[in-house]
Scaffold this motif. Structure first.
Motif, PDB file in Angstrom:
ATOM      1  N   GLY A   1       0.701  -1.188   0.089  1.00 16.35           N
ATOM      2  CA  GLY A   1       0.143  -0.196   0.029  1.00 16.35           C
ATOM      3  C   GLY A   1       0.899   1.324   0.193  1.00 16.35           C
ATOM      4  O   GLY A   1       0.520   2.144  -0.728  1.00 16.35           O
TER       5      GLY A   1
ATOM      6  N   MET B   1      -6.701   8.247  -4.470  1.00 18.21           N
ATOM      7  CA  MET B   1      -5.615   7.464  -4.181  1.00 18.21           C
ATOM      8  C   MET B   1      -5.806   6.500  -2.939  1.00 18.21           C
ATOM      9  O   MET B   1      -5.128   5.545  -3.132  1.00 18.21           O
ATOM     10  N   GLY B   2      -6.691   6.922  -1.962  1.00 17.37           N
ATOM     11  CA  GLY B   2      -6.965   6.108  -0.917  1.00 17.37           C
ATOM     12  C   GLY B   2      -7.822   4.703  -1.317  1.00 17.37           C
ATOM     13  O   GLY B   2      -7.545   3.670  -0.810  1.00 17.37           O
TER      14      GLY B   2
ATOM     15  N   GLY C   1      -0.164   3.198   4.742  1.00 16.44           N
ATOM     16  CA  GLY C   1      -0.342   1.819   4.210  1.00 16.44           C
ATOM     17  C   GLY C   1      -0.425   0.776   5.254  1.00 16.44           C
ATOM     18  O   GLY C   1      -1.235  -0.053   5.511  1.00 16.44           O
TER      19      GLY C   1
ATOM     20  N   THR D   1      -5.068   2.635  -3.212  1.00 17.93           N
ATOM     21  CA  THR D   1      -4.170   1.939  -2.149  1.00 17.93           C
ATOM     22  C   THR D   1      -4.946   0.922  -1.376  1.00 17.93           C
ATOM     23  O   THR D   1      -4.511  -0.170  -1.068  1.00 17.93           O
TER      24      THR D   1
ATOM     25  N   ASN E   1       0.853   4.066  -2.755  1.00 10.81           N
ATOM     26  CA  ASN E   1       0.432   5.578  -2.334  1.00 10.81           C
ATOM     27  C   ASN E   1       1.712   6.547  -2.936  1.00 10.81           C
ATOM     28  O   ASN E   1       1.358   7.637  -3.344  1.00 10.81           O
TER      29      ASN E   1
ATOM     30  N   CYS F   1       3.476   7.647   3.609  1.00 13.27           N
ATOM     31  CA  CYS F   1       2.813   6.771   2.643  1.00 13.27           C
ATOM     32  C   CYS F   1       2.933   5.479   3.237  1.00 13.27           C
ATOM     33  O   CYS F   1       1.912   4.649   3.486  1.00 13.27           O
TER      34      CYS F   1
ATOM     35  N   GLY G   1     -10.926   2.158   1.805  1.00 14.38           N
ATOM     36  CA  GLY G   1      -9.724   3.006   1.380  1.00 14.38           C
ATOM     37  C   GLY G   1     -10.335   4.467   1.163  1.00 14.38           C
ATOM     38  O   GLY G   1      -9.746   5.333   1.682  1.00 14.38           O
TER      39      GLY G   1
ATOM     40  N   MET H   1      -6.940  12.718  -2.763  1.00 13.94           N
ATOM     41  CA  MET H   1      -6.736  11.840  -1.598  1.00 13.94           C
ATOM     42  C   MET H   1      -7.884  10.714  -1.778  1.00 13.94           C
ATOM     43  O   MET H   1      -7.561   9.464  -1.288  1.00 13.94           O
TER      44      MET H   1
ATOM     45  N   SER I   1      -9.718   7.684   3.434  1.00 12.19           N
ATOM     46  CA  SER I   1      -8.797   8.916   2.884  1.00 12.19           C
ATOM     47  C   SER I   1      -9.673  10.005   2.892  1.00 12.19           C
ATOM     48  O   SER I   1      -9.275  11.114   3.133  1.00 12.19           O
TER      49      SER I   1
ATOM     50  N   GLY J   1       1.113   9.243  -5.572  1.00  8.70           N
ATOM     51  CA  GLY J   1       1.480  10.716  -5.155  1.00  8.70           C
ATOM     52  C   GLY J   1       2.328  11.449  -6.198  1.00  8.70           C
ATOM     53  O   GLY J   1       2.136  12.542  -6.480  1.00  8.70           O
TER      54      GLY J   1
END
Length: 130
Positions: free
Chosen positions: A13, A114-115, A54, A118, A17, A50, A77, A111, A81, A21
């Motif tokens: 993760g 991305m979350g 994770g 991840t 991440n 990160c 996630g 975010m 996030s 980013g």
């Protein structure tokens, strides 16, 4: 919870991440956010952040929620996030006069995406090592 599974999911993760980013903040939206100084300490601190996320997701998914699929991991996630982004960005608005509402909205959206990605990776790794 198995330590090996926790560490594998958390590190996977973290790597995802970190790379996301770089893509989102360092390439796609670099004109929308201030860029950090490029030195080894800065990159280390970003990676440690990160890694914290994770491992946080891996702990929640493995210890409390038994999340072991990409779909469920993505949903969890994204929600985790979202709340982290709201927490962080509200403080940024309060404490930093350079932060705008547009930056906050974009940061929250990034975010959450991305979350979700991840979280999907953490969930998949949990499932594979289950």
């Amino acid at each position: 919870m198995k330590t090996k599974k926790f560490l594998a999911a958390g590190i996977a993760g973290a790597v995802v991440n970190f790379l996301l980013g770089w893509v989102f903040y360092g390439m796609l939206f670099q004109d929308s956010f201030p860029q950090p100084e490029e030195n080894s300490t800065t990159m280390l601190m970003i990676f440690l952040g990160c890694l914290s996320l994770g491992l946080f997701m891996a702990y929640i998914f493995g210890q409390w929620a038994q999340i072991s699929t990409g779909g469920t991991g993505a949903k969890a996630g994204a929600i985790i996030s979202l709340f982290i982004a709201l927490y962080f960005d509200f403080f940024q608005l309060a404490m930093n006069s350079d932060v705008t509402y547009q930056m906050v909205g974009l940061d929250i959206a990034i975010m959450v995406v991305m979350g979700a990605i991840t979280g999907a990776v953490v969930g998949i790794v949990n499932g594979k090592m289950g």
